[in-house]
Design a protein around this motif. Structure first.
Motif, short mmCIF file in Angstrom:
data_model
loop_
_atom_site.label_atom_id
_atom_site.label_comp_id
_atom_site.label_asym_id
_atom_site.label_seq_id
_atom_site.Cartn_x
_atom_site.Cartn_y
_atom_site.Cartn_z
N TYR A 118 0.80 -1.23 0.00
CA TYR A 118 0.00 0.00 0.00
C TYR A 118 0.84 1.28 0.00
CZ TYR A 118 -3.38 3.46 1.65
OH TYR A 118 -4.18 4.58 1.78
N TYR A 119 1.88 1.34 0.79
CA TYR A 119 2.58 2.60 1.02
C TYR A 119 3.68 2.85 -0.02
CZ TYR A 119 0.22 2.51 5.53
OH TYR A 119 -0.74 2.48 6.50
N ASP A 120 3.92 4.14 -0.29
CA ASP A 120 5.04 4.52 -1.15
C ASP A 120 6.36 4.51 -0.38
OD1 ASP A 120 3.57 5.35 -3.65
OD2 ASP A 120 2.62 6.70 -2.20
N LEU A 121 6.28 4.65 0.94
CA LEU A 121 7.48 4.68 1.78
C LEU A 121 7.13 4.18 3.17
CD1 LEU A 121 10.41 5.62 2.52
CD2 LEU A 121 9.41 7.88 2.98
N VAL A 122 8.00 3.34 3.71
CA VAL A 122 7.97 3.00 5.14
C VAL A 122 9.29 3.49 5.71
CG1 VAL A 122 7.75 1.20 6.89
CG2 VAL A 122 6.54 0.98 4.69
N ILE A 123 9.21 4.33 6.73
CA ILE A 123 10.39 5.04 7.23
C ILE A 123 10.43 4.97 8.74
CG2 ILE A 123 9.21 7.28 7.42
CD1 ILE A 123 11.76 8.59 6.30
N GLY A 124 11.62 5.00 9.34
CA GLY A 124 11.67 5.08 10.79
C GLY A 124 12.91 4.48 11.40
N ASN A 125 12.84 4.35 12.70
CA ASN A 125 13.91 3.79 13.54
C ASN A 125 13.24 2.79 14.47
OD1 ASN A 125 16.03 3.25 15.25
ND2 ASN A 125 16.18 5.33 16.09
N PRO A 126 13.07 1.53 14.03
CA PRO A 126 12.30 0.57 14.83
C PRO A 126 13.03 0.21 16.12
CG PRO A 126 13.39 -0.54 13.00
CD PRO A 126 13.59 0.94 12.79
N PRO A 127 12.31 -0.30 17.11
CA PRO A 127 12.96 -0.73 18.35
C PRO A 127 13.94 -1.87 18.10
CG PRO A 127 10.68 -1.45 18.28
CD PRO A 127 10.86 -0.52 17.13
N TYR A 128 15.04 -1.87 18.84
CA TYR A 128 16.10 -2.86 18.66
C TYR A 128 16.14 -3.86 19.82
CZ TYR A 128 18.17 1.08 15.99
OH TYR A 128 18.39 2.13 15.15
N GLY A 129 16.42 -5.10 19.50
CA GLY A 129 16.81 -6.08 20.50
C GLY A 129 15.73 -6.52 21.46
N VAL A 130 14.49 -6.17 21.19
CA VAL A 130 13.39 -6.55 22.08
C VAL A 130 12.69 -7.77 21.48
CG1 VAL A 130 11.24 -5.81 23.13
CG2 VAL A 130 13.08 -4.16 22.76
N ASN A 131 12.39 -8.76 22.29
CA ASN A 131 11.64 -9.92 21.83
C ASN A 131 10.16 -9.55 21.73
OD1 ASN A 131 13.81 -11.77 21.59
ND2 ASN A 131 13.80 -12.05 23.81
N VAL A 132 9.57 -9.78 20.58
CA VAL A 132 8.17 -9.44 20.36
C VAL A 132 7.39 -10.69 19.95
CG1 VAL A 132 8.63 -7.05 19.75
CG2 VAL A 132 8.64 -8.79 17.95
N THR A 133 6.12 -10.70 20.29
CA THR A 133 5.21 -11.76 19.83
C THR A 133 3.92 -11.10 19.36
OG1 THR A 133 4.29 -12.08 22.05
CG2 THR A 133 6.13 -13.50 21.41
N PHE A 134 3.28 -11.70 18.37
CA PHE A 134 2.02 -11.16 17.86
C PHE A 134 1.32 -12.25 17.06
CE2 PHE A 134 5.25 -10.49 14.72
CZ PHE A 134 4.65 -10.76 13.50
N GLU A 135 0.02 -12.10 16.93
CA GLU A 135 -0.77 -13.01 16.11
C GLU A 135 -0.86 -12.47 14.69
OE1 GLU A 135 -4.54 -13.96 17.74
OE2 GLU A 135 -3.74 -14.57 19.69
N PRO A 136 -0.53 -13.25 13.68
CA PRO A 136 -0.53 -12.76 12.31
C PRO A 136 -1.94 -12.62 11.76
CG PRO A 136 -0.10 -15.11 12.33
CD PRO A 136 -0.15 -14.68 13.77
N GLN A 137 -2.04 -11.89 10.64
CA GLN A 137 -3.30 -11.90 9.90
C GLN A 137 -3.57 -13.32 9.42
OE1 GLN A 137 -3.89 -8.77 6.96
NE2 GLN A 137 -2.10 -7.69 7.75
N GLU A 138 -4.84 -13.62 9.20
CA GLU A 138 -5.24 -14.97 8.84
C GLU A 138 -4.48 -15.44 7.60
OE1 GLU A 138 -9.34 -17.50 7.93
OE2 GLU A 138 -9.41 -15.34 8.28
N ASP A 139 -3.86 -16.62 7.72
CA ASP A 139 -3.17 -17.29 6.62
C ASP A 139 -1.97 -16.51 6.08
OD1 ASP A 139 -5.02 -19.39 6.69
OD2 ASP A 139 -6.38 -18.34 5.33
N GLU A 140 -1.47 -15.53 6.82
CA GLU A 140 -0.31 -14.78 6.35
C GLU A 140 0.97 -15.41 6.90
OE1 GLU A 140 0.63 -10.24 5.60
OE2 GLU A 140 0.64 -10.68 7.75
N GLU A 141 1.92 -15.63 6.00
CA GLU A 141 3.20 -16.22 6.39
C GLU A 141 4.23 -15.13 6.62
OE1 GLU A 141 6.67 -19.20 4.60
OE2 GLU A 141 4.93 -18.64 3.39
#
Length: 396
Positions: A118-141
């Protein structure tokens, strides 16, 4: 905290200016500026990224900032950009919504943000070194992190980069400030392969340890700028084989196996190392008062000149010379600080910044593509690949 606790109609312009001057520059007013892997970005680093990318974007670009913090990357965005910004921290989300009222600021987890291609640009400074967990969108790998019991989990920077690749449209750009660990660490090996198979390298710029010293860390970082290639863009071997090191014969089968491959449309790869970010380890300015340019400003011309000249491809060997198992880490490693190109750059630009170009598909040799011949120095090839992709989409 007193300011953001007020009702919106009670917040004055003086309050807004106080937040702009203090919250952004003081690393979110957090102890050592660290909270959940967040190291707030110096403003001129954010400005550099925008200076490089603005000429490449459409007139009204759709932009995602998935870890906006106090909004330093929004500070230099073009006024007509349509910005969506996510922030998990409630305080930072509130501050950013006050500073940038025209942007869509969402308090929440970017890793479950649903927009794709969708986006023309994704920009930033994401967090480093942190363990994250999340539930994916349905059937997304997700290819870069591990799935266990219905959830994906892994290092935050790995997850955020894959999110960016999923969220940006083909032909769109990704620009992140990242730790050097993604260049060599085992935890990022799947990510490096994913980036190499899906994105063109635009620039890889090593930053000095002093970059984030004002917020309490000397963690080594880099600016990585990628461009998402359309689906089915093929990895192909280089056509320049001057060193006869990019292939091996397959024994009795007589099959040639190429070690190094790059996506169609990949021009010579741009690398740089900034040796002076504008202040020293004690935070004292290193920029003369009568000359306010920093080394990052010097690199802008390299990346925005319509007639980019790749002058120093020879005589040095490319970093992938002699590798045995593919070149997934090529764009992210700076040759481990030992490559010929970097040594040439240190000699050519002794005062810094060091910058050099690595051979990818060829040294001007032509490549057969789509029924015609294109130069391996053709910087418009990517654009043609992207145009062809969207033309096919419209035909469908």
């Amino acid at each position: 905290m007193e300011i953001i606790a007020k009702d919106r109609d009670q917040i004055t312009e003086e309050d807004i200016e106080f937040l702009r001057a203090n919250y952004t520059s003081a690393g979110g007013l957090l102890p050592n500026a660290f909270s959940g892997g967040a190291f707030f970005t110096p403003t001129h680093v954010a400005k550099f990224v925008w200076d490089v990318l603005k000429p490449r974007l459409p007139e009204t670009p759709k932009v995602l900032e998935p870890s906006v913090g106090a909004g330093v990357f929004l500070e230099h965005a073009p006024g007509d950009a349509v910005i969506t910004a996510l922030e998990l921290d409630k305080t930072s989300a509130k501050v950013t919504s006050l500073l940038y009222p025209d942007a869509e600021i969402i308090e929440g987890n970017a890793l479950v943000h649903a927009r794709r291609d969708y986006y023309d640009l994704v920009i930033g400074n994401p967090p480093y070194g942190v363990n994250v967990t999340f539930e994916p969108q349905e059937d997304e790998e997700w290819r870069s992190i591990t799935k266990k019991k219905g959830e994906y989990g892994g290092k935050s920077e790995v997850a955020f980069i894959e999110l960016a690749i999923k969220a940006v449209k083909p032909g769109g750009y990704i620009a992140f400030v990242l730790p050097l660990g993604i260049s060599f660490a085992n935890y990022a090996s799947k990510l490096r392969k994913f980036m190499h198979e899906t994105c063109w390298q635009v620039a890889t710029i090593l930053l000095p340890g002093e970059t984030f010293q004002h917020v309490g860390t000397t963690i080594p970082t880099q600016i990585l700028i990628l461009r998402k290639a359309p689906p089915r863009t093929e990895l192909i071997p280089p056509v320049t084989t001057k060193w006869r090191s990019n292939f091996r014969r397959g024994g009795d089968t007589d099959i040639t196996e190429y070690n190094a491959k790059f996506l169609e449309g990949q021009p010579p790869a741009y690398f740089a190392q900034v040796t002076d970010i504008g202040w020293d380890a004690k935070g004292k300015s290193t920029v003369a008062s009568d000359h306010r340019l920093t080394q990052l400003d010097e690199l802008v011309d390299d990346l925005t000149d319509d007639n980019l000249v790749r002058e120093n491809l020879y005589p040095h060997l490319p970093s992938w010379h002699g590798i045995g198992k593919g070149n997934e880490a090529f764009f992210f490693s700076h040759g481990n600080g030992q490559c010929d190109g970097m040594r040439d750059a240190e000699a050519s630009f002794s005062d810094g910044p060091y910058r050099w170009n690595e051979l990818t598909l060829g040294a001007g040799d032509e490549i057969e593509w789509n029924g015609c011949m294109v130069s391996s120095f053709d910087f418009g090839w990517q654009d043609e690949i992207v145009r062809n992709y969207f033309d096919r989409q419209r035909d469908y």
